[in-house]
Scaffold this motif. Structure first.
Motif, PDB file in Angstrom:
ATOM      1  N   LYS A 263      29.072  47.366  13.128  1.00  0.00           N
ATOM      2  CA  LYS A 263      28.731  46.804  11.812  1.00  0.00           C
ATOM      3  C   LYS A 263      28.678  45.272  11.878  1.00  0.00           C
ATOM      4  O   LYS A 263      27.795  44.636  11.294  1.00  0.00           O
ATOM      5  CB  LYS A 263      29.760  47.225  10.767  1.00  0.00           C
ATOM      6  CG  LYS A 263      29.836  48.722  10.513  1.00  0.00           C
ATOM      7  CD  LYS A 263      30.997  49.032   9.570  1.00  0.00           C
ATOM      8  CE  LYS A 263      31.290  50.517   9.501  1.00  0.00           C
ATOM      9  NZ  LYS A 263      32.498  50.801   8.703  1.00  0.00           N
ATOM     10  N   ALA A 264      29.656  44.694  12.585  1.00  0.00           N
ATOM     11  CA  ALA A 264      29.723  43.232  12.691  1.00  0.00           C
ATOM     12  C   ALA A 264      28.513  42.678  13.444  1.00  0.00           C
ATOM     13  O   ALA A 264      27.940  41.654  13.047  1.00  0.00           O
ATOM     14  CB  ALA A 264      31.016  42.814  13.388  1.00  0.00           C
ATOM     15  N   ASN A 265      28.122  43.350  14.522  1.00  0.00           N
ATOM     16  CA  ASN A 265      26.952  42.909  15.294  1.00  0.00           C
ATOM     17  C   ASN A 265      25.704  42.894  14.421  1.00  0.00           C
ATOM     18  O   ASN A 265      24.886  41.969  14.487  1.00  0.00           O
ATOM     19  CB  ASN A 265      26.730  43.836  16.491  1.00  0.00           C
ATOM     20  CG  ASN A 265      27.742  43.589  17.601  1.00  0.00           C
ATOM     21  OD1 ASN A 265      28.370  42.547  17.654  1.00  0.00           O
ATOM     22  ND2 ASN A 265      27.904  44.560  18.478  1.00  0.00           N
ATOM     23  N   ALA A 266      25.564  43.932  13.598  1.00  0.00           N
ATOM     24  CA  ALA A 266      24.401  44.015  12.703  1.00  0.00           C
ATOM     25  C   ALA A 266      24.390  42.875  11.690  1.00  0.00           C
ATOM     26  O   ALA A 266      23.330  42.452  11.227  1.00  0.00           O
ATOM     27  CB  ALA A 266      24.402  45.365  11.986  1.00  0.00           C
ATOM     28  N   ALA A 267      25.594  42.370  11.365  1.00  0.00           N
ATOM     29  CA  ALA A 267      25.711  41.274  10.384  1.00  0.00           C
ATOM     30  C   ALA A 267      25.712  39.900  11.058  1.00  0.00           C
ATOM     31  O   ALA A 267      25.897  38.886  10.386  1.00  0.00           O
ATOM     32  CB  ALA A 267      26.984  41.459   9.568  1.00  0.00           C
ATOM     33  N   GLY A 268      25.552  39.870  12.389  1.00  0.00           N
ATOM     34  CA  GLY A 268      25.452  38.586  13.090  1.00  0.00           C
ATOM     35  C   GLY A 268      26.728  38.081  13.715  1.00  0.00           C
ATOM     36  O   GLY A 268      26.802  36.926  14.148  1.00  0.00           O
ATOM     37  N   THR A 269      27.761  38.916  13.804  1.00  0.00           N
ATOM     38  CA  THR A 269      29.025  38.516  14.435  1.00  0.00           C
ATOM     39  C   THR A 269      29.197  39.263  15.752  1.00  0.00           C
ATOM     40  O   THR A 269      29.205  40.496  15.774  1.00  0.00           O
ATOM     41  CB  THR A 269      30.228  38.824  13.521  1.00  0.00           C
ATOM     42  OG1 THR A 269      30.137  38.014  12.350  1.00  0.00           O
ATOM     43  CG2 THR A 269      31.545  38.517  14.223  1.00  0.00           C
ATOM     44  N   LYS A 270      29.329  38.511  16.827  1.00  0.00           N
ATOM     45  CA  LYS A 270      29.501  39.107  18.160  1.00  0.00           C
ATOM     46  C   LYS A 270      30.976  39.059  18.545  1.00  0.00           C
ATOM     47  O   LYS A 270      31.682  38.100  18.257  1.00  0.00           O
ATOM     48  CB  LYS A 270      28.685  38.334  19.195  1.00  0.00           C
ATOM     49  CG  LYS A 270      27.191  38.383  18.963  1.00  0.00           C
ATOM     50  CD  LYS A 270      26.587  39.713  19.405  1.00  0.00           C
ATOM     51  CE  LYS A 270      26.554  39.839  20.912  1.00  0.00           C
ATOM     52  NZ  LYS A 270      25.945  41.123  21.345  1.00  0.00           N
ATOM     53  N   THR A 271      31.428  40.115  19.207  1.00  0.00           N
ATOM     54  CA  THR A 271      32.806  40.169  19.697  1.00  0.00           C
ATOM     55  C   THR A 271      32.794  40.241  21.225  1.00  0.00           C
ATOM     56  O   THR A 271      32.026  41.015  21.807  1.00  0.00           O
ATOM     57  CB  THR A 271      33.552  41.391  19.126  1.00  0.00           C
ATOM     58  OG1 THR A 271      33.482  41.344  17.695  1.00  0.00           O
ATOM     59  CG2 THR A 271      35.013  41.384  19.545  1.00  0.00           C
TER      60      THR A 271
ATOM     61  N   ILE B 117      35.247  48.745  25.782  1.00  0.00           N
ATOM     62  CA  ILE B 117      34.915  49.224  24.447  1.00  0.00           C
ATOM     63  C   ILE B 117      33.450  48.889  24.176  1.00  0.00           C
ATOM     64  O   ILE B 117      33.045  47.728  24.269  1.00  0.00           O
ATOM     65  CB  ILE B 117      35.797  48.556  23.365  1.00  0.00           C
ATOM     66  CG1 ILE B 117      37.267  48.873  23.608  1.00  0.00           C
ATOM     67  CG2 ILE B 117      35.381  49.011  21.973  1.00  0.00           C
ATOM     68  CD1 ILE B 117      38.211  48.137  22.680  1.00  0.00           C
ATOM     69  N   LYS B 118      32.687  49.910  23.850  1.00  0.00           N
ATOM     70  CA  LYS B 118      31.283  49.696  23.518  1.00  0.00           C
ATOM     71  C   LYS B 118      31.187  48.772  22.308  1.00  0.00           C
ATOM     72  O   LYS B 118      31.850  48.992  21.299  1.00  0.00           O
ATOM     73  CB  LYS B 118      30.625  51.050  23.199  1.00  0.00           C
ATOM     74  CG  LYS B 118      29.139  50.956  22.927  1.00  0.00           C
ATOM     75  CD  LYS B 118      28.585  52.327  22.610  1.00  0.00           C
ATOM     76  CE  LYS B 118      27.109  52.242  22.245  1.00  0.00           C
ATOM     77  NZ  LYS B 118      26.560  53.568  21.864  1.00  0.00           N
ATOM     78  N   GLY B 119      30.380  47.724  22.410  1.00  0.00           N
ATOM     79  CA  GLY B 119      30.231  46.774  21.308  1.00  0.00           C
ATOM     80  C   GLY B 119      30.974  45.471  21.538  1.00  0.00           C
ATOM     81  O   GLY B 119      30.742  44.487  20.847  1.00  0.00           O
ATOM     82  N   ILE B 120      31.891  45.466  22.529  1.00  0.00           N
ATOM     83  CA  ILE B 120      32.604  44.229  22.901  1.00  0.00           C
ATOM     84  C   ILE B 120      32.191  43.868  24.318  1.00  0.00           C
ATOM     85  O   ILE B 120      32.353  44.662  25.246  1.00  0.00           O
ATOM     86  CB  ILE B 120      34.133  44.415  22.818  1.00  0.00           C
ATOM     87  CG1 ILE B 120      34.548  44.754  21.385  1.00  0.00           C
ATOM     88  CG2 ILE B 120      34.857  43.148  23.285  1.00  0.00           C
ATOM     89  CD1 ILE B 120      36.047  44.945  21.187  1.00  0.00           C
TER      90      ILE B 120
END
Length: 594
Positions: free
Chosen positions: A431-439, A449-452
Motif C-alpha cells: 500500500k505504501a509503495n502505491a502511495a509513493g513511500t519506499k521501504t 520480505i517482499k516489498g522491502i
C-alpha cells in the motif's frame, strides 16, 4: 453449449460490467468437457478428472453439505472446475458470502461454456476474485474472522495453479494464527490493560499526540531501529546515520543505542506489560521523544526524556476518553512494536523508510542484539538449571521454527510467529509503495520480505546531512499542537461512571427477565421481546466497548456454556442469562478500577 455460453456471458456482464470488459473471453484448451452417466457434464484437465463421471451434482451437494450457515459467515472456493459446487452452494445458502478464487481466467470461461451459472451470478453476496494477487486475497480474507470462514478445495481443481492456491491457503492460515494470538493475549492481559489505562488517564490532558507530526516529514528519510542481532553492525555508524535521518528506535533497542553513544530522535513503546517498561529502566534520554499510549505500564511515564507524546490507545478504555476529549493520532498495531514504529514514519509521510535489525528470524541463532535488555535480563536471571542459553533455545524453538532466506539468499531460522509480522509488512508496504513511500532494509541478514528492498549501508552514508531540516520538522510540529479540548478527564470519568451505572441497571433487569422466562414458559415470547429492547439499549451504550475489554472472549463463553441445557429453548434462556451475568461482572470490575 452455445446458448449456455451466451446466457452466462450476459449474466456475467450484468453482474460485473467493468470486470467483463477487462477480460479476454479465452477458454482453456486443456479442459475437455464430457457427458456424465446422469446426463450432466464433467471434465478432465491434463488427465485429471475434475468432477464425478456419474453424478457431479450429488458430489457437489455432499461437498457443500458441511457448511453450517448458523456458524459460518462465508465460504471460500479455491478453484471450482466447471462450477458444480458453486451452483449448489448458491442455491442452498442465499444469505452467506461466496468468495471464489481463480488465478487462470481461461478456466473461468471454460466453466461458463459448460454449465448454467445463473444461480451463481444472481447470488447477492458473491465475490469473484479472478486473477487476484496474494495481497488482494489477504485484504478480502481480513474482512472476516477466521472462525467465520470455511474453505472448499478439490485437489484436481487446483492442480493447474497449485502454488497460487497454496499461497491463498497460507494467507487464511495466517489469519487464523493472528486471531488465535489476539485471543490468547486478550484473555491474559485484559485486566492489566484496563488497570494501566485508568491509572494513566490524567496524562491525556497534559500530553500532546503524534498527530502533530502528521505529514511533516516528507523531505526526511526515517530509519527504524529494531533489536535484532543484525543491528550490531550498524551501531558504529549510528552517529553518522542520525545526521542523515530521523531515527525511530523501538524500546528493546534503546539500551544498545545508548551504549553506542547515540540517543534516538524517537523511542516507541507500545506494549503495556511490565517487562516492556523495564527496557527503559535506569536509562536517560534527555534529547529523545518517547512515543507511547496510556495503557503503557505507569512507570513508563517517569522516563527521563525530552518529551512524552501519546498515540491513540489500542484499547477500548483509552478510545472512550479520547473520542470525548482530543484525538492523539492513530498508529498501527501489527503485533510488533516495529510495525508501530514503521507506521509512525508513514504518519509523518516519509517517502523513504529504512529498517535495521528487523530480522524476523534468528541470524547466527541469536534472538536479540548483544547488550539489549532481553539479553542482559536473561544473564542476570541465569541459574545452573535455567541459564541464558536455555532461554535462547526456548525463543528459537518455541513457535514452530522453519528455514527461510535472508536478503543475501542465505538460510535463516524463523518461525510462524515471525511470519505474521512478515505478512503484515508485505501487505502494508504494498500500500505504501502505491502511495509513493519506499521501504528498504539496511541489514541484509534479516528475513527477506517482499516489498522491502535491500539498501547498502555505504550508499546510505553518502546521503547529505539534514540537521537543519530536522530542526524545522520539530519546530513545525510544536506549532501544530491542537489547543481544542472539550471536557477534562476528571469530568469524563464522572460521566463514564454514570454510564456504567446505567449498563449495570440494564444487566440486572435482563438477568431478572431471564429468571422469569425460565419459570414461566407461557410468557416466553413476551420476555424475549423485553430482552430485545434491553439488548438495543446495551448496544447503544457509550461504554459498552470499554466493558467488552474485560468481558469473556468467545472461547471463554463457549467453555462457560458447556454445562447448559441441550434443550434449544432452555439453552437460549440460560445462554442469555450467562451473557448478562458476565456483562454485570465486567461493569462491576470497571467500577472498581475507576
Amino acid at each position: 453449449m452455445n446458448s449456455i455460453w451466451n446466457k452466462n456471458l450476459e449474466s456475467f456482464k450484468n453482474r460485473f460490467p467493468q470486470l467483463e470488459q477487462q477480460l479476454s473471453k479465452e477458454t482453456c484448451k486443456e479442459i475437455i468437457i464430457e457427458e456424465t452417466k446422469n446426463g450432466s457434464v464433467t471434465a478432465t484437465e491434463n488427465g485429471l478428472l475434475l468432477h464425478s463421471k456419474y453424478n457431479p451434482q450429488r458430489e457437489a451437494q455432499t461437498l457443500i453439505s458441511t457448511f453450517d450457515s448458523s456458524k459460518k459467515e462465508a465460504a471460500i472456493f479455491l478453484g471450482f472446475g466447471l462450477g458444480h459446487a458453486l451452483i449448489e452452494f448458491a442455491k442452498k445458502n442465499k444469505n452467506s458470502t461466496m468468495i471464489v478464487f481463480e488465478e487462470n481466467i481461461p478456466h473461468f470461461f471454460s466453466a461458463l461454456e459448460a454449465l448454467d451459472w445463473s444461480e451463481v451470478f444472481a447470488h447477492e453476496k458473491l465475490i469473484l476474485a479472478l486473477g487476484a494477487t496474494a495481497e488482494n486475497a489477504a485484504s478480502l480474507i481480513n474482512g472476516f474472522k477466521a472462525e467465520e470462514l470455511q474453505v472448499f478445495k478439490v485437489k484436481s481443481q487446483t492442480a493447474h495453479a497449485e502454488a497460487y492456491f497454496s499461497t491463498i491457503e497460507a494467507k487464511i492460515e495466517q489469519t487464523k494464527q493472528k486471531e488465535e494470538i489476539n485471543t490468547n493475549t486478550l484473555e491474559k492481559f485484559a485486566t492489566l490493560w484496563t488497570s494501566n489505562s485508568f491509572r494513566n488517564l490524567e496524562y491525556m490532558d497534559s500530553l500532546s499526540g503524534v498527530k502533530k507530526y502528521s505529514s511533516r516529514g516528507t523531505e526526511l528519510p526515517f530509519v527504524i531501529l529494531a533489536a535484532g542481532p543484525s543491528l550490531q553492525k550498524l551501531l558504529p555508524h549510528l552517529a553518522e546515520i542520525k545526521k542523515r535521518a530521523v531515527i525511530v528506535c523501538v524500546d528493546t533497542a534503546v539500551h544498545a543505542c545508548i551504549k553506542a553513544g547515540v540517543e534516538p530522535d524517537f523511542i516507541i513503546l507500545a506494549d503495556p506489560q511490565y517487562y516492556c517498561a523495564l527496557h527503559l529502566e535506569f536509562l536517560k534520554c534527555p534529547s529523545s521523544i518517547l512515543i507511547t499510549e496510556i495503557a503503557a505500564y505507569p512507570m513508563v511515564f517517569k522516563f527521563p526524556c525530552k518529551e512524552i507524546v501519546l498515540f491513540s490507545s489500542l484499547f477500548p478504555i483509552g478510545n472512550y476518553f479520547e473520542k470525548k476529549s482530543e484525538e492523539k493520532g492513530k498508529l498501527a498495531a501489527g503485533g510488533s512494536v516495529t510495525t508501530t514504529a514503521w507506521d509512525f514514519a508513514r504518519l509523518c509521510n516519509a517517502k523513504e523508510i529504512f529498517v535495521a535489525g528487523m530480522d524476523l528470524g534468528f541470524p547466527g541463532k541469536q534472538t536479540h542484539i548483544r547488550g539489549s535488555q532481553f539479553e542482559e535480563k536473561a544473564h542476570m536471571a541465569s541459574t545452573k538449571i535455567k541459564n541464558a542459553e536455555t532461554d535462547n533455545a526456548v525463543s528459537l524453538f518455541g513457535a514452530a521454527p522453519y528455514i527461510a532466506k535472508d536478503y543475501n539468499g542465505t538460510p535463516i531460522l524463523t518461525d510462524k510467529r515471525m511470519s505474521l509480522f512478515s505478512w503484515w509488512f508485505e501487505n502494508e508496504t504494498a500500500k505504501a509503495n502505491a502511495a509513493g513511500t519506499k521501504t528498504y532494509t539496511l541489514t541484509a541478514e534479516s528475513l527477506f520480505i517482499k516489498g522491502i528492498e535491500k539498501y547498502p549501508l555505504e550508499k546510505f552514508l553518502e546521503k547529505k546531512e539534514i540537521s537543519e531540516c530536522k530542526k524545522i520538522f520539530f519546530d513545525q510540529a510544536e506549532k501544530n499542537i491542537s489547543e481544542i479540548k472539550t471536557k477534562s478527564i476528571k469530568e469524563l470519568k464522572k460521566e463514564f461512571f454514570s454510564n456504567l451505572e446505567k449498563l449495570e441497571s440494564l444487566s440486572k433487569r435482563a438477568i431478572n427477565l431471564c429468571k422469569k422466562a425460565s419459570e414461566n414458559r407461557m410468557r416466553l415470547q413476551e420476555y424475549l421481546g423485553e430482552l430485545s429492547k434491553i439488548d438495543s439499549e446495551i448496544l447503544n451504550s457509550e461504554c459498552k466497548d470499554a466493558a467488552s475489554l474485560v468481558f469473556p472472549t468467545q472461547r471463554q463463553l463457549a467453555k462457560l456454556s458447556e454445562n447448559l441445557s441441550q434443550d434449544k429453548q432452555t439453552f437460549q434462556i440460560q445462554y442469555s442469562n450467562l451473557i448478562y451475568s458476565e456483562l454485570l461482572k465486567s461493569v462491576r470490575n470497571l467500577q472498581k478500577f475507576i
